[in-house]
Design a protein around this motif. Structure first.
Motif, short mmCIF file in Angstrom:
data_model
loop_
_atom_site.label_atom_id
_atom_site.label_comp_id
_atom_site.label_asym_id
_atom_site.label_seq_id
_atom_site.Cartn_x
_atom_site.Cartn_y
_atom_site.Cartn_z
N SER A 186 0.87 -1.19 -0.03
CA SER A 186 -0.10 0.04 0.05
C SER A 186 0.86 1.26 0.03
N ILE A 187 0.73 2.22 1.09
CA ILE A 187 1.54 3.35 1.00
C ILE A 187 2.96 3.22 1.35
N GLY A 188 3.21 1.84 1.86
CA GLY A 188 4.45 1.41 1.91
C GLY A 188 5.24 1.57 0.94
N CYS A 189 4.79 1.00 -0.44
CA CYS A 189 5.27 1.05 -1.70
C CYS A 189 5.89 2.51 -1.92
N ALA A 190 5.09 3.39 -2.03
CA ALA A 190 5.29 5.08 -2.15
C ALA A 190 6.62 5.35 -1.28
N ILE A 191 6.36 4.97 -0.13
CA ILE A 191 7.68 5.31 0.99
C ILE A 191 8.80 4.57 0.44
N ALA A 192 8.80 3.44 -0.04
CA ALA A 192 10.07 2.65 -0.47
C ALA A 192 10.50 3.54 -1.90
N ARG A 193 9.64 4.04 -2.72
CA ARG A 193 10.11 4.46 -3.94
C ARG A 193 10.90 5.94 -3.30
N LEU A 194 10.15 6.73 -2.31
CA LEU A 194 10.58 7.86 -2.12
C LEU A 194 11.98 8.02 -1.55
N TYR A 195 12.34 6.62 -0.69
CA TYR A 195 13.42 6.47 -0.14
C TYR A 195 14.44 6.14 -0.97
N ALA A 196 14.41 5.38 -2.03
CA ALA A 196 15.18 5.36 -3.13
C ALA A 196 15.71 6.47 -3.99
N GLN A 197 14.54 7.51 -3.86
CA GLN A 197 15.03 8.67 -4.61
C GLN A 197 15.94 9.68 -3.62
N GLU A 198 15.44 9.67 -2.42
CA GLU A 198 16.18 10.39 -1.44
C GLU A 198 17.52 10.12 -1.15
N HIS A 199 17.65 8.74 -1.10
CA HIS A 199 18.98 8.05 -0.79
C HIS A 199 19.52 7.13 -1.75
N PRO A 200 19.83 7.73 -3.14
CA PRO A 200 20.08 6.83 -4.25
C PRO A 200 21.39 5.87 -3.71
N GLY A 201 21.46 4.81 -4.60
CA GLY A 201 22.68 4.04 -4.21
C GLY A 201 22.41 3.01 -3.12
N THR A 202 21.36 3.14 -2.38
CA THR A 202 21.19 2.11 -1.32
C THR A 202 20.27 0.95 -1.54
N VAL A 203 19.22 1.07 -2.27
CA VAL A 203 18.09 -0.28 -2.57
C VAL A 203 18.66 -1.07 -3.63
N THR A 204 18.58 -2.25 -3.42
CA THR A 204 19.16 -3.23 -4.25
C THR A 204 17.83 -3.94 -4.98
N ALA A 205 16.71 -4.01 -4.20
CA ALA A 205 15.33 -4.88 -4.77
C ALA A 205 14.16 -3.98 -3.85
N MET A 206 13.03 -4.23 -4.65
CA MET A 206 11.83 -3.82 -4.29
C MET A 206 10.68 -4.82 -4.42
N LEU A 207 10.02 -5.30 -3.46
CA LEU A 207 8.75 -6.08 -3.66
C LEU A 207 7.42 -5.28 -3.24
N LEU A 208 6.86 -5.03 -4.31
CA LEU A 208 5.83 -4.00 -4.21
C LEU A 208 4.47 -4.75 -4.42
N LEU A 209 3.54 -4.60 -3.20
CA LEU A 209 2.53 -5.51 -2.86
C LEU A 209 1.28 -4.54 -3.01
N ASP A 210 0.63 -4.58 -4.04
CA ASP A 210 -0.68 -3.75 -4.13
C ASP A 210 -0.40 -2.33 -3.70
N SER A 211 0.53 -1.55 -4.36
CA SER A 211 0.88 -0.45 -4.13
C SER A 211 -0.44 0.66 -4.25
N ILE A 212 -0.15 1.51 -3.27
CA ILE A 212 -1.21 2.77 -3.48
C ILE A 212 -0.92 3.35 -4.77
N MET A 213 -2.14 4.02 -5.21
CA MET A 213 -1.97 4.57 -6.36
C MET A 213 -1.60 6.00 -6.17
N ALA A 214 -0.21 6.39 -6.08
CA ALA A 214 0.39 7.49 -5.21
C ALA A 214 -0.16 8.76 -6.00
#
Length: 345
Positions: free
Chosen positions: A152-180
């Motif tokens: 849900s909204i955790g998927c948006a948080i994951a995307r924003l984290y990757a934007q704010e801290h580039p080079g840190t995230v190696t994978a994401m599993l997005l389960l029924d993401s919020i339509m942000a």
């Protein structure tokens, strides 16, 4: 089709521990966390798996998934010198959510319900990750590769984290993401619009249904609607205006991350929506909500390189909270993602 089948109880291993953590940046409040420590001597030792909640489902919904992932890792072997080869794992409840009864100290003096937004959550998450990995880095000096498992909204948080801290995230599993990027109202035609054509409505859909659905969704799901944890969602459509942008091309190691997208079962979701307090007509879910959500999920798969993307996978007999409805499915996807992360190292 039968609905709401109970899931069998899953025993939690002793390696999952429960902790209260005070952020150095917010020492007057604590976050309630569930953790698994890595063994420090395996291929998974430099991986941190972080489970991110939606607005409703707390960290407790992730515990069966964590237990099943550990079970699969143990069965897959081989073990390390110190025991089962496993990554570090972290699940937590944000301020004012689940087991975390403390409110966000940053909310003080602000309008109730609008105390902090998703970027504030990202800053807190970064501080939390910094603190939980601090000790483990002593034995494994390389930075942790972050794997986000989000709903849900955790998927948006994951995307924003990757934007704010580039080079840190190696994978994401997005389960029924919020339509942000959605206000959750305009996805349905407006009968009051001059362009509205009653003759173009799908079979089973009436203007009265649309009026009622738009009213209910505005009252419950619109980004301006307040929630118990005080997370202000009003800025989210401007922070993430597109499902497929900004792309995540340069994450950990300068390469594109693995991204797996999973969506709910359309028929199951429609039945749950009809039986819920919203009482959303099946024709509305099947003709509007589900197709628009699926297109959004298709966009999410374009966040990364085509060879790093998977999905959208449809989680059979699952509603919005996929980790609750089918923990074994989510655990299997996490396990496979971890194997891929190790393989591409």
């Amino acid at each position: 089709m039968a609905y709401s089948l109970p899931q069998p109880a899953i025993a939690l291993p002793p390696s999952i521990t429960f902790d209260s953590i005070h952020l150095d940046t917010k020492p007057t409040a604590c976050l309630e966390c569930s953790q698994v420590q890595s063994d420090g001597k395996s291929a998974y030792s430099d991986i941190l798996v972080v489970f991110l909640n939606g607005l409703i489902a707390p960290q407790s919904f992730w515990l069966p998934v964590m237990a099943l992932v550990l079970r699969q890792l143990k069965a897959s072997g081989p073990s390390s010198e110190s025991g089962v080869s496993q990554p570090q794992m972290l699940a937590y409840d944000r301020y004012g959510q689940g087991r975390t009864i403390d409110r966000d100290p940053g909310d003080e003096g602000k309008e109730e319900g609008y105390g902090h937004d998703t970027l504030d959550v990202v800053h807190d998450l970064h501080q939390l990750i910094t603190q939980v990995t601090r000790d483990s880095l002593d034995s494994h000096p390389q930075p942790k590769r972050i794997v986000f498992i989000a709903n849900s909204i955790g998927c948006a948080i994951a995307r924003l984290y990757a934007q704010e801290h580039p080079g840190t995230v190696t994978a994401m599993l997005l389960l029924d993401s919020i339509m942000a990027n959605s206000d959750f109202v305009s996805i349905f035609p407006d009968p009051d619009s001059p362009e509205f054509d009653v003759g173009s409505l799908p079979p089973g859909v009436t203007p009265e249904m649309l009026y009622e659905t738009r009213t209910k969704f505005r009252e419950i799901f619109h980004p301006s609607v307040k929630n118990p944890e005080g997370l202000d969602r009003r800025s989210l459509p401007s922070l993430l205006p597109d499902a497929d942008k900004p792309r995540l091309d340069h994450e950990f190691g300068g390469t594109a991350p693995l991204v797996t997208v999973v969506g709910h079962d359309p028929e199951w979701f429609a039945e749950e929506s009809l039986r819920s307090a919203m009482e959303t007509p099946t024709a509305i879910s099947m003709n509007y909500t589900n197709p628009i959500w699926h297109r959004y999920n298709q966009g999410l798969t374009r966040l990364t390189a085509s060879d790093k993307a998977s999905g959208p996978i449809i989680a059979k007999e699952c509603g919005h909270f996929i980790q609750k409805d089918d923990p074994p499915l989510v655990a299997d996807l996490v396990f496979k993602m971890l194997k891929k992360v190790v393989e591409i190292t």
